[in-house]
Design a protein around this motif. Structure first.
Motif, PDB file in Angstrom:
ATOM      1  N   SER A  40       0.825  -1.212   0.000  1.00  0.00           N
ATOM      2  CA  SER A  40       0.000   0.000   0.000  1.00  0.00           C
ATOM      3  C   SER A  40       0.857   1.259   0.000  1.00  0.00           C
ATOM      4  CB  SER A  40      -0.924  -0.002   1.222  1.00  0.00           C
ATOM      5  OG  SER A  40      -0.169  -0.066   2.424  1.00  0.00           O
ATOM      6  N   ASP A  41       2.178   1.093  -0.101  1.00  0.00           N
ATOM      7  CA  ASP A  41       3.086   2.243  -0.112  1.00  0.00           C
ATOM      8  C   ASP A  41       3.779   2.335  -1.471  1.00  0.00           C
ATOM      9  OD1 ASP A  41       4.927   0.204  -0.095  1.00  0.00           O
ATOM     10  OD2 ASP A  41       5.854   0.734   1.819  1.00  0.00           O
ATOM     11  N   GLN A  42       4.946   2.968  -1.508  1.00  0.00           N
ATOM     12  CA  GLN A  42       5.656   3.197  -2.769  1.00  0.00           C
ATOM     13  C   GLN A  42       6.756   2.172  -3.030  1.00  0.00           C
ATOM     14  OE1 GLN A  42       4.686   5.599  -5.034  1.00  0.00           O
ATOM     15  NE2 GLN A  42       2.960   5.648  -3.596  1.00  0.00           N
ATOM     16  N   THR A  43       6.560   0.955  -2.549  1.00  0.00           N
ATOM     17  CA  THR A  43       7.562  -0.100  -2.766  1.00  0.00           C
ATOM     18  C   THR A  43       7.868  -0.281  -4.251  1.00  0.00           C
ATOM     19  OG1 THR A  43       7.010  -1.325  -0.746  1.00  0.00           O
ATOM     20  CG2 THR A  43       8.016  -2.574  -2.538  1.00  0.00           C
ATOM     21  N   ALA A  44       6.856  -0.371  -5.078  1.00  0.00           N
ATOM     22  CA  ALA A  44       7.063  -0.610  -6.504  1.00  0.00           C
ATOM     23  C   ALA A  44       7.848   0.537  -7.150  1.00  0.00           C
ATOM     24  CB  ALA A  44       5.719  -0.799  -7.205  1.00  0.00           C
ATOM     25  N   ALA A  45       7.451   1.768  -6.870  1.00  0.00           N
ATOM     26  CA  ALA A  45       8.129   2.924  -7.468  1.00  0.00           C
ATOM     27  C   ALA A  45       9.572   3.014  -7.002  1.00  0.00           C
ATOM     28  CB  ALA A  45       7.376   4.203  -7.112  1.00  0.00           C
ATOM     29  N   SER A  46       9.815   2.767  -5.723  1.00  0.00           N
ATOM     30  CA  SER A  46      11.175   2.818  -5.189  1.00  0.00           C
ATOM     31  C   SER A  46      12.047   1.736  -5.810  1.00  0.00           C
ATOM     32  CB  SER A  46      11.147   2.648  -3.666  1.00  0.00           C
ATOM     33  OG  SER A  46      10.453   3.716  -3.047  1.00  0.00           O
ATOM     34  N   SER A  47      11.475   0.549  -6.023  1.00  0.00           N
ATOM     35  CA  SER A  47      12.217  -0.560  -6.625  1.00  0.00           C
ATOM     36  C   SER A  47      12.592  -0.242  -8.064  1.00  0.00           C
ATOM     37  CB  SER A  47      11.374  -1.838  -6.574  1.00  0.00           C
ATOM     38  OG  SER A  47      11.020  -2.169  -5.260  1.00  0.00           O
ATOM     39  N   GLN A  48      11.637   0.282  -8.799  1.00  0.00           N
ATOM     40  CA  GLN A  48      11.887   0.614 -10.202  1.00  0.00           C
ATOM     41  C   GLN A  48      12.935   1.710 -10.321  1.00  0.00           C
ATOM     42  OE1 GLN A  48       8.351   1.703 -12.375  1.00  0.00           O
ATOM     43  NE2 GLN A  48       9.201   0.914 -14.285  1.00  0.00           N
ATOM     44  N   ALA A  49      12.849   2.711  -9.458  1.00  0.00           N
ATOM     45  CA  ALA A  49      13.825   3.797  -9.487  1.00  0.00           C
ATOM     46  C   ALA A  49      15.224   3.302  -9.161  1.00  0.00           C
ATOM     47  CB  ALA A  49      13.412   4.884  -8.500  1.00  0.00           C
ATOM     48  N   ALA A  50      15.311   2.227  -8.370  1.00  0.00           N
ATOM     49  CA  ALA A  50      16.614   1.673  -7.993  1.00  0.00           C
ATOM     50  C   ALA A  50      17.163   0.724  -9.052  1.00  0.00           C
ATOM     51  CB  ALA A  50      16.499   0.947  -6.653  1.00  0.00           C
ATOM     52  N   GLY A  51      16.378   0.476 -10.106  1.00  0.00           N
ATOM     53  CA  GLY A  51      16.879  -0.325 -11.218  1.00  0.00           C
ATOM     54  C   GLY A  51      16.384  -1.744 -11.279  1.00  0.00           C
ATOM     55  N   ALA A  52      15.418  -2.095 -10.463  1.00  0.00           N
ATOM     56  CA  ALA A  52      14.917  -3.462 -10.448  1.00  0.00           C
ATOM     57  C   ALA A  52      13.789  -3.656 -11.454  1.00  0.00           C
ATOM     58  CB  ALA A  52      14.416  -3.828  -9.048  1.00  0.00           C
ATOM     59  N   THR A  53      13.604  -4.911 -11.854  1.00  0.00           N
ATOM     60  CA  THR A  53      12.399  -5.307 -12.568  1.00  0.00           C
ATOM     61  C   THR A  53      11.300  -5.482 -11.528  1.00  0.00           C
ATOM     62  OG1 THR A  53      13.657  -6.483 -14.278  1.00  0.00           O
ATOM     63  CG2 THR A  53      11.341  -7.103 -13.990  1.00  0.00           C
TER      64      THR A  53
END
Length: 230
Positions: A40-53
Motif C-alpha cells: 500500500s506504499d511506494q515499494t514498486a516505485a522505489s524498486s523501479q527507481a533503484a533499477g529493479a524489474t
C-alpha cells in the motif's frame, strides 16, 4: 559465468528496498526482480527507481510472491534464462553484499542449494525476536528428526540452481515457503549446504514476528508443512 537472478518478495518496504538493491554487488546479478506483494506504499516505485524489474502480485502471501518471481524467470528465453536464483528479503535485515558467499558452493560444484544461516553468522542484538529463535530451533530440530537434515536455520537469504528449484515443485503460498524448500531438498537428496551470514534489525515492522497472530500462524504453518511432506 552462470546467469544469476535475484528475487525479492516485498510488502510495504519503500523505506528499505532501494538500500537492498544498491547493496547487491555490481555485475553479479543479470536481473533483480522485486515482486510487489500487494503493498500500500511506494515499494514498486522505489524498486523501479533503484533499477529493479518490478512484478505485481496482488494476492498476499510470501510464497505467492516467490512463486510469481519463479514463473517470471523460468519463462525467459533460453538466452537470458538464469542458472541460479537468489532469494533475499526486502527489509534490509540481510546483507546483500554477502551474496558471493552463498553462490560459492554452487559455482564450485559443491552444492545445488545453499542456505544463508543466521545461526552460524553474527546477529545484531534484537535482530531476531525470542519467538523467531525458538521457531527456528523447533523447525530445524523436526527437520533433523524426520528428514535427517542438518539445517540450522530457515533463513530467507538462499541460493539455488533454477533447474533444482523447478524440480522441487514448490507449492506453499504463505509462511511455509522456506521450510517446504528445505524439507523437499532433504527428502529428494538435493545437495545442500549452509554458509554463515550476518543479520541486523530490519527497517520497518515485521508482518510475521511483530504480531501474536502472525507468529502463531507462521508457527502452525511451518510445523504443518514439515509433516505434510514426510
Amino acid at each position: 559465468m552462470p546467469r544469476i537472478n535475484v528475487i525479492i518478495p516485498a510488502y510495504n518496504e519503500e523505506k528499505s528496498i532501494a538500500k537492498v538493491i544498491a547493496a547487491i554487488p555490481d555485475g553479479l546479478a543479470d536481473d533483480i526482480v522485486v515482486v510487489n506483494n500487494n503493498s500500500s506504499d511506494q515499494t514498486a516505485a522505489s524498486s523501479q527507481a533503484a533499477g529493479a524489474t518490478v512484478l505485481q502480485q496482488p494476492v498476499s502471501g510470501y510464497g505467492n510472491a516467490c512463486l510469481a518471481g519463479i514463473a517470471y524467470v523460468a519463462a525467459k528465453p533460453a538466452a537470458t534464462r538464469p542458472d541460479i536464483i537468489v532469494f533475499l528479503d526486502g527489509d534490509y535485515s540481510d546483507y546483500p553484499e554477502e551474496m558471493p558467499r552463498l553462490l560459492h558452493p554452487i559455482l564450485e560444484g559443491e552444492a545445488d542449494f545453499v542456505i544463508g544461516s543466521r545461526a552460524l553468522g553474527k546477529r545484531q542484538y534484537g535482530a531476531m525476536l525470542p519467538q523467531q529463535l525458538f521457531g527456528n530451533w523447533l523447525a530445524t530440530t523436526l527437520l533433523r528428526l524426520f528428514y535427517n537434515a542438518s539445517f540450522t536455520d530457515l533463513g530467507p537469504f538462499r541460493a539455488i540452481r533454477l533447474d533444482t528449484l523447478l524440480a522441487l515443485d514448490m507449492r506453499d503460498r504463505t509462511y511455509g515457503w522456506t521450510v517446504e524448500m528445505q524439507a523437499k531438498a532433504a527428502k529428494h537428496g538435493i545437495r545442500y549446504t549452509e554458509v554463515p551470514v550476518n543479520y541486523r534489525k530490519r527497517i520497518g515492522f515485521s508482518k510475521i514476528s511483530g504480531t501474536v497472530k502472525g507468529t502463531l500462524s507462521a508457527g502452525y504453518k511451518i510445523i504443518f508443512t514439515i509433516f505434510k511432506y514426510m
